[in-house]
Scaffold this motif. Structure first.
Motif, PDB file in Angstrom:
ATOM      1  N   PRO A  54       0.821  -1.215   0.000  1.00  0.00           N
ATOM      2  CA  PRO A  54       0.000   0.000   0.000  1.00  0.00           C
ATOM      3  C   PRO A  54       0.852   1.261   0.000  1.00  0.00           C
ATOM      4  CG  PRO A  54       0.025  -1.017   2.173  1.00  0.00           C
ATOM      5  CD  PRO A  54       0.723  -1.968   1.263  1.00  0.00           C
ATOM      6  N   VAL A  55       0.388   2.265  -0.717  1.00  0.00           N
ATOM      7  CA  VAL A  55       1.106   3.539  -0.778  1.00  0.00           C
ATOM      8  C   VAL A  55       1.260   4.140   0.619  1.00  0.00           C
ATOM      9  CG1 VAL A  55       0.959   5.921  -1.629  1.00  0.00           C
ATOM     10  CG2 VAL A  55       0.386   4.011  -3.152  1.00  0.00           C
ATOM     11  N   ARG A  56       0.247   4.000   1.448  1.00  0.00           N
ATOM     12  CA  ARG A  56       0.298   4.591   2.782  1.00  0.00           C
ATOM     13  C   ARG A  56       1.381   3.968   3.667  1.00  0.00           C
ATOM     14  NH1 ARG A  56      -5.343   2.868   5.607  1.00  0.00           N
ATOM     15  NH2 ARG A  56      -4.376   3.931   7.386  1.00  0.00           N
ATOM     16  N   GLY A  57       1.901   2.806   3.280  1.00  0.00           N
ATOM     17  CA  GLY A  57       2.946   2.150   4.061  1.00  0.00           C
ATOM     18  C   GLY A  57       4.343   2.408   3.544  1.00  0.00           C
ATOM     19  N   GLU A  58       4.484   3.291   2.551  1.00  0.00           N
ATOM     20  CA  GLU A  58       5.802   3.583   2.004  1.00  0.00           C
ATOM     21  C   GLU A  58       6.599   4.493   2.948  1.00  0.00           C
ATOM     22  OE1 GLU A  58       4.316   3.411  -2.665  1.00  0.00           O
ATOM     23  OE2 GLU A  58       5.298   5.222  -1.886  1.00  0.00           O
ATOM     24  N   ARG A  59       7.806   4.100   3.214  1.00  0.00           N
ATOM     25  CA  ARG A  59       8.685   4.904   4.068  1.00  0.00           C
ATOM     26  C   ARG A  59       9.242   6.076   3.257  1.00  0.00           C
ATOM     27  NH1 ARG A  59      14.188   4.316   4.642  1.00  0.00           N
ATOM     28  NH2 ARG A  59      14.074   2.325   3.540  1.00  0.00           N
ATOM     29  N   PRO A  90       3.584 -10.239 -13.065  1.00  0.00           N
ATOM     30  CA  PRO A  90       2.462  -9.319 -13.335  1.00  0.00           C
ATOM     31  C   PRO A  90       2.171  -8.437 -12.125  1.00  0.00           C
ATOM     32  CG  PRO A  90       1.975 -11.459 -14.254  1.00  0.00           C
ATOM     33  CD  PRO A  90       3.263 -11.610 -13.489  1.00  0.00           C
ATOM     34  N   THR A  91       2.030  -7.136 -12.367  1.00  0.00           N
ATOM     35  CA  THR A  91       1.891  -6.138 -11.305  1.00  0.00           C
ATOM     36  C   THR A  91       0.893  -5.075 -11.743  1.00  0.00           C
ATOM     37  OG1 THR A  91       4.261  -6.453 -10.852  1.00  0.00           O
ATOM     38  CG2 THR A  91       3.170  -4.593  -9.764  1.00  0.00           C
ATOM     39  N   VAL A  92       0.013  -4.684 -10.832  1.00  0.00           N
ATOM     40  CA  VAL A  92      -0.957  -3.633 -11.131  1.00  0.00           C
ATOM     41  C   VAL A  92      -1.027  -2.662  -9.953  1.00  0.00           C
ATOM     42  CG1 VAL A  92      -2.339  -5.220 -12.536  1.00  0.00           C
ATOM     43  CG2 VAL A  92      -2.952  -4.822 -10.140  1.00  0.00           C
ATOM     44  N   LEU A  93      -1.601  -1.510 -10.213  1.00  0.00           N
ATOM     45  CA  LEU A  93      -1.933  -0.557  -9.157  1.00  0.00           C
ATOM     46  C   LEU A  93      -3.435  -0.651  -8.925  1.00  0.00           C
ATOM     47  CD1 LEU A  93      -0.602   1.701  -7.398  1.00  0.00           C
ATOM     48  CD2 LEU A  93      -1.439   3.332  -9.090  1.00  0.00           C
ATOM     49  N   ARG A  94      -3.836  -0.943  -7.684  1.00  0.00           N
ATOM     50  CA  ARG A  94      -5.260  -1.118  -7.406  1.00  0.00           C
ATOM     51  C   ARG A  94      -5.547  -0.729  -5.961  1.00  0.00           C
ATOM     52  NH1 ARG A  94      -7.703  -6.865  -6.523  1.00  0.00           N
ATOM     53  NH2 ARG A  94      -8.981  -5.544  -5.160  1.00  0.00           N
ATOM     54  N   GLY A  99      -5.924   0.747   1.161  1.00  0.00           N
ATOM     55  CA  GLY A  99      -5.894   1.815   0.173  1.00  0.00           C
ATOM     56  C   GLY A  99      -5.134   1.417  -1.081  1.00  0.00           C
ATOM     57  N   PRO A 100      -4.914   2.363  -1.976  1.00  0.00           N
ATOM     58  CA  PRO A 100      -4.218   2.069  -3.231  1.00  0.00           C
ATOM     59  C   PRO A 100      -2.812   1.547  -2.977  1.00  0.00           C
ATOM     60  CG  PRO A 100      -5.250   4.236  -3.292  1.00  0.00           C
ATOM     61  CD  PRO A 100      -5.329   3.774  -1.876  1.00  0.00           C
ATOM     62  N   GLY A 101      -2.372   0.655  -3.863  1.00  0.00           N
ATOM     63  CA  GLY A 101      -1.026   0.117  -3.733  1.00  0.00           C
ATOM     64  C   GLY A 101      -0.685  -0.781  -4.901  1.00  0.00           C
ATOM     65  N   ALA A 102       0.567  -1.197  -4.952  1.00  0.00           N
ATOM     66  CA  ALA A 102       1.009  -2.142  -5.971  1.00  0.00           C
ATOM     67  C   ALA A 102       0.612  -3.543  -5.550  1.00  0.00           C
ATOM     68  CB  ALA A 102       2.514  -2.050  -6.153  1.00  0.00           C
TER      69      ALA A 102
END
Length: 271
Positions: A54-59, A90-94, A99-102
């Motif tokens: 998740p984007v919110r967990g990015e340092r 295979p990788t998506v943003l969803r 919340g949103p994340g890879a």
């Protein structure tokens, strides 16, 4: 829910599952520097594991804009797909539970997979392996960081040079089904400044194989079309432009890149 082995999915089916599957969190990968979760995806009776970041967990990082690592993960997949080498799962943003994340398809490594990168006793270098760096064990015994002279790794070097991967650790290489080698963890890629850091320096300044030259030509063409449009969703215009510059530079020299002199050549830890 039982785990079992991952179902063998073709790329389109895997993307559909990643994009639309219901997410059930399984647990956290505690060794990751950013929030990295393993989860189950289920769609139309098919279940597979994935890695959800998740984007919110990015340092926060001093040299990469906040909230952009997930998009860089997806961008790495898009470049991989354009090469035809299938390097990145295979990788998506969803959207997901946090919340949103890879969201990337999980790769099951066979228990008997032979390592292609690692520390070996200095006097026991496997035949055909490249010595990369000297090391010392806790007992004072000399070791060598080395990697195999393997065309699957050589492809990875070209790919990493194109995306400007700043973190190609040995642990970011996975052996998947049918002896396919995958690269994962590409969140710190695509910077506009040169930041290539890797443990795969064995081919430094050697001539690129014809296959790699052809792939670079195909990437340059794709970047002027669909690939460039896809990358523009996740990267800045300057970052996409630099992808093209790196492709042209590699094609012009037709050599594997040399280790940098201005910044550390290897990530830490290397494995």
């Amino acid at each position: 829910m039982t785990s079992g082995l991952q179902p063998l999915l073709d790329e389109n089916d895997a993307l559909r599952l990643l994009q639309r599957g219901a997410v059930e969190l399984e647990g956290r990968l505690v060794d990751a520097s950013n929030t990295t979760l393993r989860a189950f995806l289920t769609l139309d009776g098919v279940t597979a594991r994935c890695v959800y970041k998740p984007v919110r967990g990015e340092r926060p990082l001093w040299d990469f804009p906040d909230g952009t690592l997930a998009g860089r993960e997806v961008s790495a997949y898009l470049v991989s797909r354009a090469t035809g080498w299938g390097i990145v799962p295979p990788t998506v943003l969803r959207d997901g539970p946090l919340g949103p994340g890879a969201c990337q398809l999980w790769i099951d490594e066979p228990d008997d997979a032979d390592p292609l990168v690692g520390f070996v006793p200095a006097d026991e270098l496997p035949t055909g392996w490249f010595r990369i760096a000297a090391a010392q064990g806790e007992d004072g015994r000399p070791y060598t960081l080395a990697h195999a002279d393997d065309p699957r790794l050589a492809r990875m070097v070209v790919f990493d040079a194109v995306i400007n991967n700043a973190d190609r650790k040995g642990g970011h290489l996975l052996m998947g089904p049918h002896e396919r080698v995958y690269g994962v963890d590409h969140g710190v890629s695509f910077h506009v400044e040169d930041k290539l850091r890797t443990v795969l320096w064995g081919w430094s300044e050697q001539q690129l194989p014809d296959e790699a030259v052809e792939v670079l030509e195909r990437l340059a063409e794709a970047l002027d079309g669909t690939l460039g449009e896809e990358l523009a969703v996740h990267l800045t215009a300057a970052e996409v432009h630099q992808v093209g510059s790196r492709i042209r530079r590699l094609h012009a020299t037709r050599e594997f890149p040399p280790p940098p002199q201005e910044w550390p050549a290897m990530p830490w830890p290397p494995i």
